[in-house]
Design a protein around this motif. Structure first.
Motif, PDB file in Angstrom:
ATOM      1  N   LEU A 141       0.827  -1.201   0.000  1.00  0.00           N
ATOM      2  CA  LEU A 141       0.000   0.000   0.000  1.00  0.00           C
ATOM      3  C   LEU A 141       0.863   1.252   0.000  1.00  0.00           C
ATOM      4  O   LEU A 141       0.545   2.242  -0.682  1.00  0.00           O
ATOM      5  CB  LEU A 141      -0.931  -0.010   1.218  1.00  0.00           C
ATOM      6  N   MET A 142       1.948   1.235   0.764  1.00  0.00           N
ATOM      7  CA  MET A 142       2.857   2.376   0.760  1.00  0.00           C
ATOM      8  C   MET A 142       3.481   2.580  -0.620  1.00  0.00           C
ATOM      9  O   MET A 142       3.616   3.723  -1.093  1.00  0.00           O
ATOM     10  CB  MET A 142       3.950   2.168   1.812  1.00  0.00           C
ATOM     11  N   THR A 143       3.824   1.505  -1.276  1.00  0.00           N
ATOM     12  CA  THR A 143       4.375   1.620  -2.629  1.00  0.00           C
ATOM     13  C   THR A 143       3.342   2.215  -3.578  1.00  0.00           C
ATOM     14  O   THR A 143       3.670   3.059  -4.425  1.00  0.00           O
ATOM     15  CB  THR A 143       4.820   0.234  -3.136  1.00  0.00           C
ATOM     16  N   TRP A 144       2.096   1.785  -3.428  1.00  0.00           N
ATOM     17  CA  TRP A 144       1.020   2.326  -4.274  1.00  0.00           C
ATOM     18  C   TRP A 144       0.845   3.828  -4.045  1.00  0.00           C
ATOM     19  O   TRP A 144       0.643   4.590  -4.990  1.00  0.00           O
ATOM     20  CB  TRP A 144      -0.275   1.583  -3.986  1.00  0.00           C
ATOM     21  N   THR A 145       0.898   4.262  -2.783  1.00  0.00           N
ATOM     22  CA  THR A 145       0.729   5.688  -2.500  1.00  0.00           C
ATOM     23  C   THR A 145       1.853   6.514  -3.109  1.00  0.00           C
ATOM     24  O   THR A 145       1.627   7.625  -3.599  1.00  0.00           O
ATOM     25  CB  THR A 145       0.673   5.933  -0.983  1.00  0.00           C
ATOM     26  N   GLU A 146       3.062   5.969  -3.080  1.00  0.00           N
ATOM     27  CA  GLU A 146       4.186   6.692  -3.683  1.00  0.00           C
ATOM     28  C   GLU A 146       4.041   6.782  -5.197  1.00  0.00           C
ATOM     29  O   GLU A 146       4.329   7.814  -5.802  1.00  0.00           O
ATOM     30  CB  GLU A 146       5.496   6.000  -3.308  1.00  0.00           C
ATOM     31  N   ASP A 147       3.542   5.719  -5.806  1.00  0.00           N
ATOM     32  CA  ASP A 147       3.378   5.721  -7.258  1.00  0.00           C
ATOM     33  C   ASP A 147       2.243   6.641  -7.703  1.00  0.00           C
ATOM     34  O   ASP A 147       2.248   7.145  -8.833  1.00  0.00           O
ATOM     35  CB  ASP A 147       3.101   4.303  -7.768  1.00  0.00           C
ATOM     36  N   ASN A 148       1.256   6.857  -6.820  1.00  0.00           N
ATOM     37  CA  ASN A 148       0.080   7.649  -7.194  1.00  0.00           C
ATOM     38  C   ASN A 148       0.032   9.014  -6.503  1.00  0.00           C
ATOM     39  O   ASN A 148      -1.000   9.694  -6.573  1.00  0.00           O
ATOM     40  CB  ASN A 148      -1.200   6.871  -6.853  1.00  0.00           C
ATOM     41  N   ASN A 149       1.143   9.400  -5.851  1.00  0.00           N
ATOM     42  CA  ASN A 149       1.225  10.711  -5.193  1.00  0.00           C
ATOM     43  C   ASN A 149       0.094  10.923  -4.177  1.00  0.00           C
ATOM     44  O   ASN A 149      -0.549  11.970  -4.136  1.00  0.00           O
ATOM     45  CB  ASN A 149       1.203  11.839  -6.235  1.00  0.00           C
TER      46      ASN A 149
END
Length: 270
Positions: free
Chosen positions: A50-58
Motif C-alpha cells: 500500500l505504501m508503494t502504491w501511494t508513492e506511485d500515485n502521489n
C-alpha cells in the motif's frame, strides 16, 4: 467531478488483497491468524504494498488516523501485532469507529451501545426544550422519530442480534424517557405510552431490521453469497421447511447470535 476523479484515483488500491473493505477514502485490511503461531508478516507485506502504491500515485496516508486492532477472544495470551507504515509504527487500539459503528477488540458492543445512548440522550434535551415551548404531542412524536430514533437504529441489522439483555434495556430506556417527555403528566406506563404514540419497542424494530436485511439479501444476486447455499433435498424425510442449510453448531455463543446465523434462522423459520 471532484468525487468522481478521486474515486478513479484510488479505485485500484488494495485490489489484489483478499481481505479488504473500502469505502471512499477509508480502507480496512485484515488477516486471520493462528493463535498458537501468530504470523503478522502477510499483513505487514500488504501495508508495504500500500505504501508503494501511494508513492506511485502521489497519495499520502494519514498515519495519525491509521490504527491496528487485535481481535482475540482466546483464553491464552496472544502476542499483539507490531506493524508500521513506512517509518511510522501504528498504534494498537482497543476500539475504533468504522462508518459510525464502534468496534472493540472483544466484539461485545458495550462501547457502541454506550455511545448510542449518550448521543440519543443528548438529543432528548431538544424534546424537553420543545415541550416547555408548548409544542404539541404529535409534533414532539415526529421530532423523536426524525432525530432521536435513527440514532438507536443506525446500521442495527449489523449488531442488534448480538446484544445482551442489559444492552437492550439501555436502549429501551432511552425511548422510555422520550415517551415520558412527550406525554408529560399523561404518561401512565411504557406499554400504554408506545401504544398511544404508535411506536414499537426498540428491540422489535431491531428484529424487523434484521429480517428486512435478510430478505434483501435473498433478492439481491450481488450479495446472496453472504448466505449459505440452498439446503439439499432430504433423503429420508418427505418434507422440510428450511430454505438454507442450518448453521453448524457454533463453538461460541458470540457466533451463534451474530448477524448471519440470525438471518439464516429467521429465513428458515418464515
Amino acid at each position: 467531478m471532484g468525487p468522481l476523479c478521486f474515486l478513479i484515483l484510488i479505485i485500484d488500491a488494495l485490489m489484489d488483497t483478499p481481505h479488504r473493505w473500502k469505502y471512499m477514502e477509508d480502507s480496512i485490511v485484515d488477516i486471520p491468524i493462528n493463535t498458537r503461531r501468530p504470523d503478522y508478516a502477510p499483513l505487514q507485506n500488504t501495508l508495504n504494498k500500500l505504501m508503494t502504491w501511494t508513492e506511485d500515485n502521489n497519495v499520502t496516508i494519514n498515519t495519525n488516523k491509521t490504527v491496528v486492532m487485535h481481535f482475540c477472544t482466546s483464553t491464552q495470551a496472544v502476542a499483539p501485532p507490531q506493524l508500521s507504515l513506512g517509518l511510522h509504527p501504528l498504534q494498537l487500539v482497543q476500539s475504533t469507529k468504522i462508518l459510525g459503528i464502534t468496534l472493540d477488540d472483544h466484539l461485545n458492543w458495550n462501547q457502541h451501545v454506550t455511545s448510542m445512548v449518550w448521543t440519543a440522550s443528548y438529543k432528548l434535551n431538544m424534546l424537553r426544550r420543545l415541550k416547555t415551548l408548548g409544542t404539541s404531542t404529535s409534533e414532539l412524536q415526529e421530532v423523536y422519530k426524525t432525530f432521536v430514533l435513527p440514532t438507536l437504529m443506525y446500521a442495527s441489522s449489523a449488531w442488534s442480534s448480538s446484544l445482551i439483555l442489559t444492552q437492550r434495556q439501555k436502549l429501551e430506556r432511552v425511548q422510555k424517557r422520550a415517551c415520558k417527555i412527550i406525554l408529560g403528566v399523561e404518561y401512565s406506563g411504557y406499554d400504554p405510552a408506545i401504544t398511544t404514540l404508535t411506536l414499537s419497542r426498540v428491540s422489535q424494530r431491531h428484529n424487523e431490521a434484521v429480517k428486512k436485511f435478510g430478505k434483501s439479501l435473498l433478492s439481491h444476486p450481488r450479495y446472496l453469497h453472504f448466505l449459505p447455499p440452498d439446503i439439499p433435498p432430504p433423503r429420508h424425510a418427505t418434507t422440510h421447511r428450511n430454505r438454507f442449510v442450518p448453521v453448524k453448531a457454533p463453538s461460541t455463543n458470540r457466533y451463534k447470535i451474530s448477524v448471519y446465523p440470525s438471518i439464516v434462522h429467521i429465513i428458515n423459520s418464515m
